[in-house]
Design a protein around this motif. Sequence first.
Motif, PDB file in Angstrom:
ATOM      1  N   PRO A   1     -20.587 -42.875  52.734  1.00 62.79           N
ATOM      2  CA  PRO A   1     -19.177 -43.157  53.048  1.00 62.79           C
ATOM      3  C   PRO A   1     -18.992 -43.860  54.385  1.00 62.79           C
ATOM      4  O   PRO A   1     -18.004 -44.595  54.564  1.00 62.79           O
ATOM      5  CB  PRO A   1     -18.531 -41.770  53.061  1.00 62.79           C
ATOM      6  N   GLU A   2     -19.932 -43.652  55.301  1.00 57.24           N
ATOM      7  CA  GLU A   2     -19.797 -44.273  56.622  1.00 57.24           C
ATOM      8  C   GLU A   2     -19.921 -45.794  56.553  1.00 57.24           C
ATOM      9  O   GLU A   2     -19.501 -46.505  57.467  1.00 57.24           O
ATOM     10  CB  GLU A   2     -20.859 -43.715  57.577  1.00 57.24           C
ATOM     11  N   GLU A   3     -20.526 -46.280  55.466  1.00 57.27           N
ATOM     12  CA  GLU A   3     -20.736 -47.716  55.318  1.00 57.27           C
ATOM     13  C   GLU A   3     -19.524 -48.427  54.711  1.00 57.27           C
ATOM     14  O   GLU A   3     -19.490 -49.653  54.630  1.00 57.27           O
ATOM     15  CB  GLU A   3     -21.967 -47.986  54.446  1.00 57.27           C
ATOM     16  N   ARG A   4     -18.541 -47.677  54.216  1.00 54.08           N
ATOM     17  CA  ARG A   4     -17.364 -48.287  53.612  1.00 54.08           C
ATOM     18  C   ARG A   4     -16.458 -48.863  54.691  1.00 54.08           C
ATOM     19  O   ARG A   4     -16.307 -48.273  55.769  1.00 54.08           O
ATOM     20  CB  ARG A   4     -16.609 -47.267  52.756  1.00 54.08           C
ATOM     21  N   ILE A   5     -15.860 -50.001  54.411  1.00 52.69           N
ATOM     22  CA  ILE A   5     -15.050 -50.728  55.400  1.00 52.69           C
ATOM     23  C   ILE A   5     -13.580 -50.374  55.229  1.00 52.69           C
ATOM     24  O   ILE A   5     -13.050 -50.365  54.112  1.00 52.69           O
ATOM     25  CB  ILE A   5     -15.240 -52.251  55.231  1.00 52.69           C
ATOM     26  N   TRP A   6     -12.911 -50.139  56.390  1.00 55.47           N
ATOM     27  CA  TRP A   6     -11.500 -49.785  56.393  1.00 55.47           C
ATOM     28  C   TRP A   6     -10.741 -50.799  57.257  1.00 55.47           C
ATOM     29  O   TRP A   6     -11.353 -51.529  58.061  1.00 55.47           O
ATOM     30  CB  TRP A   6     -11.310 -48.369  56.936  1.00 55.47           C
ATOM     31  N   PRO A   7      -9.430 -50.880  57.143  1.00 59.06           N
ATOM     32  CA  PRO A   7      -8.660 -51.911  57.865  1.00 59.06           C
ATOM     33  C   PRO A   7      -8.937 -52.016  59.354  1.00 59.06           C
ATOM     34  O   PRO A   7      -9.062 -53.141  59.868  1.00 59.06           O
ATOM     35  CB  PRO A   7      -7.208 -51.528  57.568  1.00 59.06           C
ATOM     36  N   PRO A   8      -9.020 -50.919  60.114  1.00 63.49           N
ATOM     37  CA  PRO A   8      -9.254 -51.076  61.560  1.00 63.49           C
ATOM     38  C   PRO A   8     -10.503 -51.886  61.874  1.00 63.49           C
ATOM     39  O   PRO A   8     -10.583 -52.526  62.927  1.00 63.49           O
ATOM     40  CB  PRO A   8      -9.392 -49.630  62.051  1.00 63.49           C
ATOM     41  N   GLN A   9     -11.498 -51.836  60.938  1.00 64.56           N
ATOM     42  CA  GLN A   9     -12.730 -52.583  61.163  1.00 64.56           C
ATOM     43  C   GLN A   9     -12.574 -54.070  60.840  1.00 64.56           C
ATOM     44  O   GLN A   9     -13.457 -54.861  61.146  1.00 64.56           O
ATOM     45  CB  GLN A   9     -13.867 -51.994  60.319  1.00 64.56           C
ATOM     46  N   LEU A  10     -11.458 -54.433  60.216  1.00 60.58           N
ATOM     47  CA  LEU A  10     -11.280 -55.798  59.742  1.00 60.58           C
ATOM     48  C   LEU A  10     -10.295 -56.617  60.564  1.00 60.58           C
ATOM     49  O   LEU A  10     -10.389 -57.856  60.578  1.00 60.58           O
ATOM     50  CB  LEU A  10     -10.794 -55.771  58.279  1.00 60.58           C
ATOM     51  N   PHE A  11      -9.331 -55.968  61.194  1.00 58.91           N
ATOM     52  CA  PHE A  11      -8.240 -56.726  61.845  1.00 58.91           C
ATOM     53  C   PHE A  11      -8.764 -57.754  62.843  1.00 58.91           C
ATOM     54  O   PHE A  11      -8.332 -58.908  62.851  1.00 58.91           O
ATOM     55  CB  PHE A  11      -7.251 -55.777  62.523  1.00 58.91           C
ATOM     56  N   GLY A  12      -9.706 -57.341  63.696  1.00 57.62           N
ATOM     57  CA  GLY A  12     -10.214 -58.256  64.720  1.00 57.62           C
ATOM     58  C   GLY A  12     -10.866 -59.481  64.103  1.00 57.62           C
ATOM     59  O   GLY A  12     -10.588 -60.626  64.484  1.00 57.62           O
ATOM     60  N   GLY A  13     -11.743 -59.260  63.138  1.00 54.54           N
ATOM     61  CA  GLY A  13     -12.421 -60.376  62.489  1.00 54.54           C
ATOM     62  C   GLY A  13     -11.462 -61.283  61.743  1.00 54.54           C
ATOM     63  O   GLY A  13     -11.610 -62.514  61.736  1.00 54.54           O
ATOM     64  N   LEU A  14     -10.457 -60.685  61.106  1.00 57.87           N
ATOM     65  CA  LEU A  14      -9.472 -61.487  60.369  1.00 57.87           C
ATOM     66  C   LEU A  14      -8.654 -62.351  61.322  1.00 57.87           C
ATOM     67  O   LEU A  14      -8.374 -63.530  61.026  1.00 57.87           O
ATOM     68  CB  LEU A  14      -8.552 -60.558  59.560  1.00 57.87           C
ATOM     69  N   LEU A  15      -8.274 -61.769  62.455  1.00 52.53           N
ATOM     70  CA  LEU A  15      -7.487 -62.548  63.427  1.00 52.53           C
ATOM     71  C   LEU A  15      -8.286 -63.749  63.935  1.00 52.53           C
ATOM     72  O   LEU A  15      -7.763 -64.852  64.053  1.00 52.53           O
ATOM     73  CB  LEU A  15      -7.050 -61.654  64.587  1.00 52.53           C
ATOM     74  N   ARG A  16      -9.578 -63.523  64.231  1.00 54.86           N
ATOM     75  CA  ARG A  16     -10.410 -64.636  64.694  1.00 54.86           C
ATOM     76  C   ARG A  16     -10.522 -65.706  63.604  1.00 54.86           C
ATOM     77  O   ARG A  16     -10.422 -66.908  63.880  1.00 54.86           O
ATOM     78  CB  ARG A  16     -11.795 -64.122  65.079  1.00 54.86           C
ATOM     79  N   ALA A  17     -10.714 -65.246  62.353  1.00 56.15           N
ATOM     80  CA  ALA A  17     -10.859 -66.193  61.248  1.00 56.15           C
ATOM     81  C   ALA A  17      -9.576 -66.966  60.994  1.00 56.15           C
ATOM     82  O   ALA A  17      -9.610 -68.098  60.475  1.00 56.15           O
ATOM     83  CB  ALA A  17     -11.272 -65.440  59.971  1.00 56.15           C
ATOM     84  N   LEU A  18      -8.438 -66.363  61.370  1.00 57.73           N
ATOM     85  CA  LEU A  18      -7.145 -67.027  61.155  1.00 57.73           C
ATOM     86  C   LEU A  18      -6.746 -67.883  62.369  1.00 57.73           C
ATOM     87  O   LEU A  18      -5.603 -68.355  62.439  1.00 57.73           O
ATOM     88  CB  LEU A  18      -6.058 -65.983  60.872  1.00 57.73           C
ATOM     89  N   GLY A  19      -7.672 -68.043  63.323  1.00 59.37           N
ATOM     90  CA  GLY A  19      -7.435 -68.985  64.423  1.00 59.37           C
ATOM     91  C   GLY A  19      -6.942 -68.371  65.702  1.00 59.37           C
ATOM     92  O   GLY A  19      -6.563 -69.100  66.637  1.00 59.37           O
ATOM     93  N   VAL A  20      -6.929 -67.044  65.839  1.00 56.62           N
ATOM     94  CA  VAL A  20      -6.461 -66.390  67.067  1.00 56.62           C
ATOM     95  C   VAL A  20      -7.628 -66.322  68.060  1.00 56.62           C
ATOM     96  O   VAL A  20      -8.735 -65.904  67.705  1.00 56.62           O
ATOM     97  CB  VAL A  20      -5.923 -64.973  66.785  1.00 56.62           C
ATOM     98  N   ASN A  21      -7.357 -66.728  69.296  1.00 52.32           N
ATOM     99  CA  ASN A  21      -8.388 -66.709  70.339  1.00 52.32           C
ATOM    100  C   ASN A  21      -8.798 -65.265  70.610  1.00 52.32           C
ATOM    101  O   ASN A  21      -7.975 -64.356  70.621  1.00 52.32           O
ATOM    102  CB  ASN A  21      -7.828 -67.341  71.625  1.00 52.32           C
ATOM    103  N   ILE A  22     -10.098 -65.051  70.790  1.00 45.03           N
ATOM    104  CA  ILE A  22     -10.610 -63.694  70.979  1.00 45.03           C
ATOM    105  C   ILE A  22      -9.949 -62.976  72.155  1.00 45.03           C
ATOM    106  O   ILE A  22      -9.752 -61.764  72.134  1.00 45.03           O
ATOM    107  CB  ILE A  22     -12.152 -63.714  71.150  1.00 45.03           C
ATOM    108  N   ASP A  23      -9.563 -63.769  73.181  1.00 43.87           N
ATOM    109  CA  ASP A  23      -8.933 -63.132  74.339  1.00 43.87           C
ATOM    110  C   ASP A  23      -7.503 -62.697  74.045  1.00 43.87           C
ATOM    111  O   ASP A  23      -6.934 -61.889  74.800  1.00 43.87           O
ATOM    112  CB  ASP A  23      -8.928 -64.108  75.530  1.00 43.87           C
TER     113      ASP A  23
END
Length: 962
Positions: free
Chosen positions: A65-87
């Motif tokens: 179960p620890e390997e399953r992905i949940w939203p908090p683990q995705l928001f940062g990566g999604l924002l970067r992929a959608l063009g938001v600067n990491i800073d």
Amino acid sequence: MGILNPHPVDKSSSNLSYLGAAAISGLPGVGKTALVRKAAAIAVSRHWFPGAALFMDLNGYDLDPEERIWPPQLFGGLLRALGVNIDDIPASEDEQATAYHDRLSRLAANGKSVLLIFDSVSDSRQVRSLLPQDRIHRVLITSRDTLGELPAQLLGISALGVDDGIEVLKVALRRRHPGDSRLADDPNTVRRLAEVCAGLPLALQIVAALLAVEADLPAAELLDGLIEERTRLSAMTFTEDWAVRAAFDLSYARLSEDLAWVFRIASVTPGPDSSLEMISAACGKAIAEARLSVMRLGRAHLIDRRAKRWHMHDLVRLYATEQLRPGERKSALDRLVRHCASTASAAKRRYIAVPGDAAPTDFDTQQSALGWFRQERTSLVSVIRSASKEDSHQSTCANLAVSLSPFFTHTRHLQDWLMTASIGLSCAQSTGDRLLEGRAWINLGGALRETRKFPHSCVALRSAASMCREVGDQYGEGQAWCNLGAALQQMRQFEEACSALRKARAICVEIADRRGEVSAWINLGTALQQMRRFGEAQPALERAREIGQAIGNRGIEGKALNNLGLVRLQVRRFKEAIPALDQARACCQETDDSYGEAKALTNLGIALQEVGRPEDAVAVLEQARALFRDLDDRHGDALACTNLGLALRASSRGGDAIVVLKESIEIHRSLEDRYHEALSWNNLALAFGDEEQYSEAIAACRTAIAIHKEGGDRHEEAQAWSNLASILRRDAQFDPSLAADRCALEGYRATGDGRRQAEILLTSGLILSEEGDLDQAVSTLKSAQKIYCAIGDRSGEGFASLSLALALQEVGQKDQALATLDQALSAFEETEDQHGQGHAWMSRGLVFWFAERPPEAIAAFDNARRLLLDAGDLAGAARACGHVASVLLDVGQVEQAITALTGAVELYGQLGDHGAEAGELDRLGSILQDAGRHDEGDAASERASRLYQLSHEKAKTSGVGT
């Protein structure tokens, strides 16, 4: 692809139920991920998603179960992929969620749609907070579970068909080895590979990969390793992670202990699919409780609902079977077999119940019992096959097989019946229970009879009768004798059949088995009918009908009416035969008895042909063929086909008749039914003769003769010789025709068939009369009459007397002719043959006319007209009207003659016989002209001319394809 288009032309046609989200679900390995990747690639190539197209594997089915992905683990990566600067990405989860949705909204405002693919989602909470709020964006979610709680369109993917599976195998191998021809060179093996993979894309890809890495491995050798079910899943393994079993492990691990138990037990229910009741019985759960578990398994796509039944994919079933724990299979099968046996017993008791019986409460009506069998047949057959392998189920399996026999008879699933009856007998014999073995012999004997294995059926049923008598089972003994009588009747051993059926009837009366009694009456009436003992057959069938009505069994009533209609048909009481057959058809329709309906339609077709309605007969026989085909009853289809050929002959459609009769021959040949094949050759010979194709007709007759000789059937061989004689005469080969007649007579004498001997003599006498050899005709017809008298065939005696009277009249022996006609009338009255009576009165009229006794002639012809109308013979009645007109003209009663002739014209018009109608109209026109009624005469002549033209055109087009 329309589901992904963010700018559909017709927005009202969009299938998306919420903000462009769709959840695709299906069993493990069915190709969900491959499907969404392919769809996404196409969408991107069409520039539908300028904002972004993102793919995320959420590992929802990882065993950890620890390997399953949940939203908090995705928001940062999604924002970067959608063009938001990491800073610019916030630190907290809530702020990241807000920023994520703000970014999607800004992209939407600028017309930049985004495609989000969330793969391998096991819990709706993994994606719920990730769904965009703007309709321009699209989301694809894949899951092994149906995520009904998500606000998204639900799409299910099922396994591929065999042909698609073959294509997947070929493409997958070609991609790895473009020049590999192993699959293309062996189409049978590639089909079997696709079948064992059961349309599961994962399995197909693994098999293709196994072939690719073993370039010298023949496809057939790989198939050998996959055939055995116990090792199939192991063989469908490429690596530890890329394997069919590994894919299933992930879904199985998520099941609760109780749900995993139901999953395992569901695999014990045999057959391609199961009803909820069967799964419930195997689990020992209440229906409501089982339904909840099965529906949860359905949402996990470990079982699928198909038309009110539940289906487990073949590979999933193998996996579930592997997971069974010690003792689970045996206990589940015990529960299932007991359930099937008790339910089948209750269904049978309801199905055969008559008023006064204590019927079971499990089923309200006969139809509900039949409906249960129709729904569960495949499962019941599979249960018998599986449970018979267990020593503890021998008695239960034997009883179950016996209980199903009336349902197999009704639905005509004859091969299933034969197989289960054979297993049932083997089980019964292993128990040492002689009563049960006797009932099992009856069951097998019935199945053998219905599959036309008559000698084997008789052996089985004689064993049954002996065994039932030995243990004092009178009910079983009555059944055995009744079935034996029916089998002997099919083998044309009529006296033995009648003896067996009388024994059956006596036993059934003694023990008050009314259903058995009525079956004995029906079979006895049928045997007597085939022996042409119509005077005994009719009361037997009337009695059967009365009992059927008394016990309120419309099915039995329909069978009795069908056979009664056939008897009335053979004694030429057509006006009574047709209503009886119509009623039989109605009874069969009411009781959902398609087989009985098809038989009634076949007999009705024969009756309609006899009353001069061949086109109606053709339509009815085509309906019969359609029903037989629906039942997959090729024998019934072939018999209806033969009668259809005869109806087409009567419709002057000789070409069509030849085509249909050839088809009948092919069907009988494929069934290895040489007897009926030969009969069809006989009928084909007659059709060739109609078309004046005499060489083909003679060859067909000789083929029939050879087949009957090969089978040792002297009786039917004689009939073929008789037909050959008739065809040779039509081809002016008179000496060979006499030789053929002699062969026919020898055959009939050898088989003691006086009636057929008399028929040949009758035919010969008529031919001699036509050829002008009147003295020899009189002698021959007297011989025929004498034989008919000796064998007590009053119907045949009537026709022989009728023909003899006409010959006597021709030689000037008018008084003897009238006396002989009195004999004919007496015979026809005794057999209630209105058709025969009508023709006897017609002949009396001719004798009186030639003796110049017009009043008596007119009276005789009028009697003939009335009787023939009552018998439904419109053509005969029309001829009688024509004769009346001729006599009236002779005595100068012109107006009365015009009235009589008008009646003849009307009757021919009703028949659609344009040639005969035109002939009488032509005559009527001349009479009207002579009477000074010129306008009417001209009108009649003009109408006659048009009808002649129509008749000529019809003759030219007859025989053109059906």
